[in-house]
Write a protein that holds these residues in place. Structure first.
Motif, PDB file in Angstrom:
ATOM      1  N   PHE A  95       1.043  -1.354   0.129  1.00 52.10           N
ATOM      2  CA  PHE A  95       0.009   0.064   0.095  1.00 52.10           C
ATOM      3  C   PHE A  95       0.802   1.613   0.152  1.00 52.10           C
ATOM      4  O   PHE A  95       1.679   1.594   0.719  1.00 52.10           O
ATOM      5  CB  PHE A  95      -0.948  -0.109   1.287  1.00 52.10           C
ATOM      6  CG  PHE A  95      -1.941   1.020   1.142  1.00 52.10           C
ATOM      7  CD1 PHE A  95      -2.890   1.272   0.391  1.00 52.10           C
ATOM      8  CD2 PHE A  95      -1.713   2.352   2.073  1.00 52.10           C
ATOM      9  CE1 PHE A  95      -3.819   2.334   0.461  1.00 52.10           C
ATOM     10  CE2 PHE A  95      -2.406   3.325   2.472  1.00 52.10           C
ATOM     11  CZ  PHE A  95      -3.607   3.319   1.544  1.00 52.10           C
ATOM     12  N   VAL A  96       0.752   2.126  -1.000  1.00 51.63           N
ATOM     13  CA  VAL A  96       1.365   3.324  -1.129  1.00 51.63           C
ATOM     14  C   VAL A  96       0.151   4.555  -0.783  1.00 51.63           C
ATOM     15  O   VAL A  96      -0.574   4.463  -1.556  1.00 51.63           O
ATOM     16  CB  VAL A  96       1.813   3.652  -2.197  1.00 51.63           C
ATOM     17  CG1 VAL A  96       2.682   5.026  -2.348  1.00 51.63           C
ATOM     18  CG2 VAL A  96       3.133   2.621  -2.527  1.00 51.63           C
TER      19      VAL A  96
ATOM     20  N   ALA B  87       6.869  -0.603  -0.540  1.00 53.07           N
ATOM     21  CA  ALA B  87       5.753  -1.420  -0.779  1.00 53.07           C
ATOM     22  C   ALA B  87       5.938  -2.727  -1.681  1.00 53.07           C
ATOM     23  O   ALA B  87       5.703  -3.904  -1.669  1.00 53.07           O
ATOM     24  CB  ALA B  87       4.433  -0.512  -1.374  1.00 53.07           C
ATOM     25  N   LEU B  88       7.068  -2.384  -2.696  1.00 53.19           N
ATOM     26  CA  LEU B  88       7.397  -3.326  -3.837  1.00 53.19           C
ATOM     27  C   LEU B  88       8.389  -4.402  -2.807  1.00 53.19           C
ATOM     28  O   LEU B  88       8.252  -5.416  -3.421  1.00 53.19           O
ATOM     29  CB  LEU B  88       8.151  -2.593  -4.874  1.00 53.19           C
ATOM     30  CG  LEU B  88       7.114  -1.885  -5.998  1.00 53.19           C
ATOM     31  CD1 LEU B  88       8.127  -1.238  -6.887  1.00 53.19           C
ATOM     32  CD2 LEU B  88       6.138  -3.169  -6.523  1.00 53.19           C
ATOM     33  N   ALA B  89       9.247  -4.055  -1.959  1.00 52.96           N
ATOM     34  CA  ALA B  89      10.092  -4.908  -1.439  1.00 52.96           C
ATOM     35  C   ALA B  89       9.419  -5.774  -0.565  1.00 52.96           C
ATOM     36  O   ALA B  89      10.049  -7.225  -0.416  1.00 52.96           O
ATOM     37  CB  ALA B  89      10.978  -4.202  -0.593  1.00 52.96           C
TER      38      ALA B  89
ATOM     39  N   LEU C 125      -0.542  -7.838  -4.681  1.00 48.34           N
ATOM     40  CA  LEU C 125      -1.560  -6.622  -5.258  1.00 48.34           C
ATOM     41  C   LEU C 125      -0.847  -5.487  -4.347  1.00 48.34           C
ATOM     42  O   LEU C 125      -0.503  -5.426  -3.262  1.00 48.34           O
ATOM     43  CB  LEU C 125      -2.948  -6.981  -4.521  1.00 48.34           C
ATOM     44  CG  LEU C 125      -3.888  -5.863  -4.741  1.00 48.34           C
ATOM     45  CD1 LEU C 125      -4.227  -5.545  -6.181  1.00 48.34           C
ATOM     46  CD2 LEU C 125      -4.864  -5.818  -3.867  1.00 48.34           C
ATOM     47  N   LEU C 126      -0.976  -4.591  -5.527  1.00 48.08           N
ATOM     48  CA  LEU C 126      -0.077  -3.185  -5.028  1.00 48.08           C
ATOM     49  C   LEU C 126      -1.126  -2.095  -5.196  1.00 48.08           C
ATOM     50  O   LEU C 126      -2.019  -1.934  -6.231  1.00 48.08           O
ATOM     51  CB  LEU C 126       1.096  -2.873  -6.038  1.00 48.08           C
ATOM     52  CG  LEU C 126       1.987  -1.521  -5.664  1.00 48.08           C
ATOM     53  CD1 LEU C 126       2.544  -1.915  -4.238  1.00 48.08           C
ATOM     54  CD2 LEU C 126       2.954  -1.614  -6.683  1.00 48.08           C
ATOM     55  N   LEU C 127      -1.568  -1.389  -4.005  1.00 43.86           N
ATOM     56  CA  LEU C 127      -2.421  -0.317  -4.001  1.00 43.86           C
ATOM     57  C   LEU C 127      -1.837   0.848  -3.933  1.00 43.86           C
ATOM     58  O   LEU C 127      -0.947   1.161  -2.959  1.00 43.86           O
ATOM     59  CB  LEU C 127      -3.400  -0.698  -2.837  1.00 43.86           C
ATOM     60  CG  LEU C 127      -4.125  -1.938  -2.633  1.00 43.86           C
ATOM     61  CD1 LEU C 127      -4.834  -1.998  -1.281  1.00 43.86           C
ATOM     62  CD2 LEU C 127      -5.232  -2.005  -3.761  1.00 43.86           C
ATOM     63  N   LEU C 128      -2.142   1.715  -4.882  1.00 40.04           N
ATOM     64  CA  LEU C 128      -1.528   3.135  -4.761  1.00 40.04           C
ATOM     65  C   LEU C 128      -2.558   4.241  -4.730  1.00 40.04           C
ATOM     66  O   LEU C 128      -3.370   4.133  -5.792  1.00 40.04           O
ATOM     67  CB  LEU C 128      -0.548   3.392  -5.916  1.00 40.04           C
ATOM     68  CG  LEU C 128       0.626   2.478  -5.957  1.00 40.04           C
ATOM     69  CD1 LEU C 128       0.354   1.586  -7.385  1.00 40.04           C
ATOM     70  CD2 LEU C 128       2.039   3.008  -6.270  1.00 40.04           C
TER      71      LEU C 128
ATOM     72  N   ASP D  81       4.463 -10.979 -11.306  1.00 42.86           N
ATOM     73  CA  ASP D  81       3.105 -11.565 -11.172  1.00 42.86           C
ATOM     74  C   ASP D  81       2.319 -10.522 -10.097  1.00 42.86           C
ATOM     75  O   ASP D  81       2.053 -11.106  -9.154  1.00 42.86           O
ATOM     76  CB  ASP D  81       2.938 -12.774 -11.002  1.00 42.86           C
ATOM     77  CG  ASP D  81       1.490 -13.420 -10.784  1.00 42.86           C
ATOM     78  OD1 ASP D  81       0.652 -12.662 -11.238  1.00 42.86           O
ATOM     79  OD2 ASP D  81       1.278 -14.202  -9.973  1.00 42.86           O
ATOM     80  N   VAL D  82       2.060  -9.543 -10.544  1.00 39.45           N
ATOM     81  CA  VAL D  82       1.600  -8.548  -9.631  1.00 39.45           C
ATOM     82  C   VAL D  82       0.468  -7.845 -10.084  1.00 39.45           C
ATOM     83  O   VAL D  82       0.298  -7.131 -11.181  1.00 39.45           O
ATOM     84  CB  VAL D  82       2.597  -7.540  -8.810  1.00 39.45           C
ATOM     85  CG1 VAL D  82       3.370  -6.745  -9.936  1.00 39.45           C
ATOM     86  CG2 VAL D  82       1.852  -6.722  -7.986  1.00 39.45           C
TER      87      VAL D  82
END
Lengths: 299, 359
Positions: free
Chosen positions: A81-82, A144-146, A151-154, A181-182
């Motif tokens: 989460f960003v 967040a990426l590390a 799933l990445l929420l920005l 695969d994100v």
């Protein structure tokens, strides 16, 4: 891969009397870069914070990657989460933020995080409070990426950035996740930010989801119809009118249809993504209900 | 998560530890001197008839006693206000909770680890402070016979206060969500709770002991002769004068709320015992020439007997209620237990609130 990235059923969030998000239904498959677009105060931030588990829904339910948001540390580890304005500890150094991530996450890619910082030219000894808006956003994204999330929420990651930093941030985001695969969900009130990077779009207006789908389908499924103002029928029968406007002689409609549009007496044009979004974001809903004949949804 | 909790606590812990170390050095350097003076010179003053001068000298040596006692009272409040209140409130205010709560650490674990870390450090700092101050002050306390006078600034009680104040601050911070407001509210609530406990709970924690005697009129010539508790360091809670009916006629070993004692005597000698009733006997003027304030021993004896006859006719009792020194430790542990239990309850409430109600 059958589980959805995001599934919401009747989801709602109320702050005192005000509904920030209401009866929201969403089924977003994994593997997409999802743009969440809408005017300020439409509920984008609320939806993302619900997905991150920072907020609890007032009504309905939300599932992220098949589980309740933030239900345990494994689930928390799968979602990056960003936050808007990139919340960081102002008095901690860049290096300390990476240590924080390393100590608070079971799967932490320290090498990748350090490599990314080096690439960005961020000094590890800088205090986060001294960084520029762009650097803060980049550091937030690095953390967040590390985590190696699924799933990445920005939340409005580029809102406070100048156009150049915006382009740079989105470019770096895309090159980093390319091949990984994100799934990504990012919000913005500007379509132009999202157009280049997203392949899926959710339009949020007035706390409601107006439309959601793959961008290709959205562009192909909407048309602009231009006809005479005094035409006998107000709207074509098998299409949903999203927006309508009138000039002295002409009537311009943006319609949604599943099949090919053949409409005698109307000039038919294809639309851009921005046209679609603006049609939904504009007074579309208002005009639609004030039209003389209620349009029926395409079967 | 332990790393983050410690990182957020590191600077303030080091500063507090440095200040504590500086104070400890000061006390350790001056303490033995004070102790030696109390054990030798002050202890033998009665033989040399210079107690007043020696005691004054001792108090000059121990001029730090009051500020240091105050420190033990103030430090738990400061730690609660400056460490407890911002614990959750500052994260909410700065928005950093969004970073902290989206790492692979559940909120419950986050608040639990942070609360435990802050409480442990605050308890350690206050405990060491109380230990060194209690040691340093012991000759002063012994001389003042004031075991209970500085009850709240000695031994284990300050440690329980700080645990309570930190938990109180954390909970208020989570509820109010504003650091400065939470700090002010923590200070106010702590003082209020301390006051309520001190006024209404603490005196009733342990049943006090009582001494009863037949009420005697104070001597017309000389010092008052109230009942003394068995040990001068005992804590006298009340010294009441009670009628045979059980009615309390006065406090402080006298009549009325201010413990006065006196008669209204008319010219013919008929007298009223103020606040009690009319004397059955007349109080006659002693024989001989009377100079006010300078009765002869014979005159004083005569008057004393007259007054005592009147007083005896009412069959009054004087009852002294006191906590003996043997109750000191049970009271310390009870007070510490109360605030310790409150600390646990408030911490649990804080964890629940963070888990269920935030942001």
């Amino acid at each position: 891969m059958t589980e959805l990235a995001l599934r919401a059923e009747g989801l709602g969030k109320r702050y005192r009397r005000h509904w920030a998000l209401e009866s929201c239904d969403l089924h977003v498959p994994r593997g997409h870069v999802v743009g969440l677009v809408g005017p300020n105060g439409a509920g984008k931030s609320t939806l993302l914070q619900l997905a991150a588990g920072l907020l609890e829904p007032t009504a309905g339910s939300i599932e992220v990657l098949g589980a309740h948001p933030a239900c345990d540390s494994a689930q928390l580890g799968r979602v990056g989460f960003v936050a808007q304005d990139a919340s960081l500890y102002a008095w901690l150094s860049v290096e300390d933020h990476l240590r924080l991530g390393a100590h608070c996450n079971a799967s932490w890619d320290a090498a990748a995080a350090h490599a990314r910082l080096a690439e960005l030219g961020l000094s590890p000894r800088h205090r986060a409070g001294r960084l520029s808006g762009g650097q803060r956003a980049q550091l937030s994204l690095t953390i967040a990426l590390a985590k190696r999330p699924d799933l990445l929420l920005l939340d409005e990651p580029v809102a406070s950035l100048d156009p150049l930093a915006r382009r740079e941030f989105l470019g770096l985001l895309m090159s980093t996740v390319a091949g990984a695969d994100v799934s990504i969900v990012l919000s913005s009130h500007l379509v132009s930010d999202l157009e280049r990077v997203c392949d899926y779009l959710v339009v949020l207006v007035d706390s409601h989801v107006r439309v959601a789908g793959e961008i290709e389908d959205l562009v192909a499924g909407h048309h602009r119809l231009i006809g005479p103002r005094q035409s006998g029928h107000a709207a074509p029968a098998n299409q949903t009118v999203i927006a309508a406007s009138e000039t002295d002689r002409q009537r311009v409609l943006v319609v949604r249809s599943d099949g090919p549009v053949v409409e005698p007496g109307w000039e038919i044009e294809s639309v851009s993504l921005e046209d679609v979004v603006l049609a939904y974001m504009g007074q579309g809903a208002v005009l639609q209900s004030s039209l003389p004949s209620t349009p029926t949804a395409a079967p | 998560m332990t790393w983050l909790a410690w990182r957020q606590l590191r600077t303030q812990t080091l500063v507090a530890a440095a200040l504590l170390a500086a104070l400890a050095i000061l006390l350790v350097l001056t303490g033995p001197n004070l102790r030696h003076y109390a054990d030798t010179v002050v202890n033998t003053c009665t033989a040399r008839h210079d107690c007043i001068a020696v005691t004054a000298n001792f108090h000059k040596l121990a001029h730090l006693a009051n500020p240091i006692s105050l420190l033990v009272i103030v430090v738990p409040i400061l730690l609660g206000v400056f460490w407890g209140a911002p614990l959750v409130a500052r994260e909410l205010e700065a928005g950093t909770y969004r970073l902290a709560w989206t790492q692979s650490v559940t909120r419950v674990r986050w608040i639990l680890v942070r609360l435990v870390a802050v409480t442990l450090v605050a308890v350690a700092i206050t405990g060491l402070l109380s230990l060194v101050v209690t040691w340093w002050q012991s000759p002063v306390d012994r001389l003042n016979a004031g075991l209970f006078n500085s009850f709240e600034a000695r031994d284990v009680v300050p440690v329980a206060y700080v645990a309570f104040c930190v938990a109180l601050g954390a909970l208020i911070g989570a509820l109010v969500r504003r650091t400065i407001a939470a700090m002010a509210a923590t200070l106010g609530c702590f003082v209020l709770v301390r006051y309520v406990v001190q006024q209404y709970v603490y005196p009733n924690l342990l049943a006090p002991l009582q001494l009863t005697r037949h009420f005697r009129a104070p001597p017309v010539n000389g010092n008052n002769s109230l009942i003394k508790p068995p040990n001068p360091a005992d804590w006298v809670q009340s010294d009441q004068v009670i009628a045979p009916s059980g009615k309390v006629l006065g406090q402080y070993g006298g009549i009325g709320p201010h413990g006065t004692f006196g008669f209204n005597v008319s010219n013919n000698g008929s007298a009223v015992f103020r606040g009690v009733g009319r004397c059955p006997n007349r109080i006659a003027t002693p024989p001989g020439h009377i100079r006010p304030q300078h009765l002869t021993p014979a005159q004083a004896h005569f008057l004393q007997a007259e007054i005592q006859r009147c007083v005896d006719s009412f069959h009054l009792r004087e009852v002294l209620t006191y906590q003996p020194t043997s109750h000191y430790w049970p009271l310390q542990w009870s007070e510490a237990g109360i605030f310790g239990a409150l600390a646990v309850a408030l911490s649990a409430a804080c964890i629940w609130w963070v888990r269920r109600r935030l942001p």
